[in-house]
Scaffold this active site. Structure first.
Site, PDB file in Angstrom:
ATOM      1  N   SER A   1      -8.622 -44.446  -5.302  1.00  0.00           N
ATOM      2  CA  SER A   1      -7.500 -45.009  -6.058  1.00  0.00           C
ATOM      3  C   SER A   1      -6.933 -43.965  -7.010  1.00  0.00           C
ATOM      4  O   SER A   1      -7.637 -43.022  -7.399  1.00  0.00           O
ATOM      5  CB  SER A   1      -8.066 -46.190  -6.861  1.00  0.00           C
TER       6      SER A   1
ATOM      7  N   TYR B   1     -15.101 -48.213 -12.634  1.00  0.00           N
ATOM      8  CA  TYR B   1     -14.328 -48.170 -11.379  1.00  0.00           C
ATOM      9  C   TYR B   1     -13.706 -46.789 -11.207  1.00  0.00           C
ATOM     10  O   TYR B   1     -13.815 -46.169 -10.142  1.00  0.00           O
ATOM     11  CB  TYR B   1     -13.234 -49.243 -11.436  1.00  0.00           C
TER      12      TYR B   1
END
Ligand SMILES: NC(=O)c1ccc[n+]([C@@H]2O[C@H](COP(=O)([O-])OP(=O)(O)OC[C@H]3O[C@@H](n4cnc5c(N)ncnc54)[C@H](O)[C@@H]3O)[C@@H](O)[C@H]2O)c1
Length: 276
Positions: A150, A163
């Protein structure tokens, strides 16, 4: 014999029970691959595997927590026993529940259990799946690994510390694997994904937030799961046979522009101009 680009290949999609993983399972099957749908949510994995098998390929659902070495070892053995080979591993699973996202905050307010879970599922999970699948790929001296990452693994943000750090490591892991096993026919790449929410994710993000993120993509709209799955299918196939050890950015330009672009665009619009 089918001429589909993934005909007869065996592909594993981790976290394939929902969201982008489910779409990747469908698209890989559409290109002729037999698909193993693996998820901690066994019912979701079975639903997607049933759907996939209607496309004329074989499918298999496995309930597996990717952070558990026993589960992953057992999963790889089951796939080897059923199909005798593994050609593609898409490391897509990530812990993204609302509860997890609310606890995986900025560093001073970070719940360390949420940090541990993010690293255990997103990073350790991808390492474990690679560890047990690559030896099966090496038997045929061929295999493609893909890692879902991401923009948050590249660019600083206000929250989601665990994350972000897990996703940053998932850009390094394919380079490491490509360097270690490339000469033996193994390719490994990451896909850096922009916001491409599946139907199940739409309700979990406030509309205002979606609007800000949409403004920061250079495409008219946010991404779709199909657009990401098409990139995964490309990396899985021989069309990408000279692509390894890299990150393919499929983010609608989210990470490619100046940080001031959105504010500048708004300023010019206010001034009635399209540029300076
Ligand atoms: N959707 C997006 O816009 C977007 C953007 C950037 C990156 N990504 C990445 O794409 C991937 C898929 O995202 P998504 O939006 O489809 O998420 P999702 O939450 O819809 O799906 C994740 C899946 O992983 C499974 N999972 C969770 N923990 C697991 C575990 N321990 N073992 C096995 N499976 C487990 C879940 O049950 C779920 O089916 C993730 O790696 C995510 O970081 C998505």
């Amino acid at each position: 014999m089918s001429t589909a680009k993934l005909a007869e290949r065996v592909a594993i999609v981790t976290g394939g029970g929902n969201g982008l993983g489910a779409e990747c399972a469908r698209v890989l099957a559409g290109h002729g691959a037999h698909v193993v749908v693996l998820d901690i949510d066994g019912e979701a994995a079975s639903r997607v595997a049933d759907e996939v098998s209607k496309r004329g390929v074989q499918s298999m659902a496995i309930r597996c927590d990717v952070s558990s070495e026993d589960d992953v070892k057992d999963m790889a053995a089951q796939v080897k026993a059923r199909f005798g080979r593994i050609d593609v591993l898409h490391n897509n699973a990530a812990v993204l529940s609302v509860d997890q996202r609310q606890r995986d905050r900025d560093i001073c307010n970070l719940d360390m259990q949420a940090w541990d879970r993010a690293i255990a599922v997103n990073l350790r999970g991808a390492v474990l799946c690679s560890k047990y699948v690559i030896p099966v790929m090496l038997e045929r001296k061929s295999g493609a690994l893909i890692f879902a990452t991401s923009g948050l693994g590249m660019q600083g943000d206000l929250s989601l510390t665990g994350y972000a750090c897990s996703k940053a490591a998932l850009m390094m892991l394919p380079r490491t694997i490509a360097a270690q096993y490339g000469k033996q026919g193994i390719r490994a790449n990451a896909v850096q994904i922009g916001l491409a929410p599946a139907e199940n994710a739409h309700g979990s993000m406030p509309a205002e937030l979606l609007e800000i993120i949409r403004d920061n993509h250079l495409t008219p709209e946010l991404g779709t799961p199909r657009q990401i799955a098409d990139v995964v299918a490309f990396l899985a196939s021989d069309e990408a046979s000279f692509v390894t050890g890299t990150t393919l950015v499929a983010d609608g330009g989210f990470s490619s522009h100046t940080p001031s672009l959105v504010a500048m665009r708004a300023l010019f619009e206010k001034m009635g101009r399209s540029s300076m």
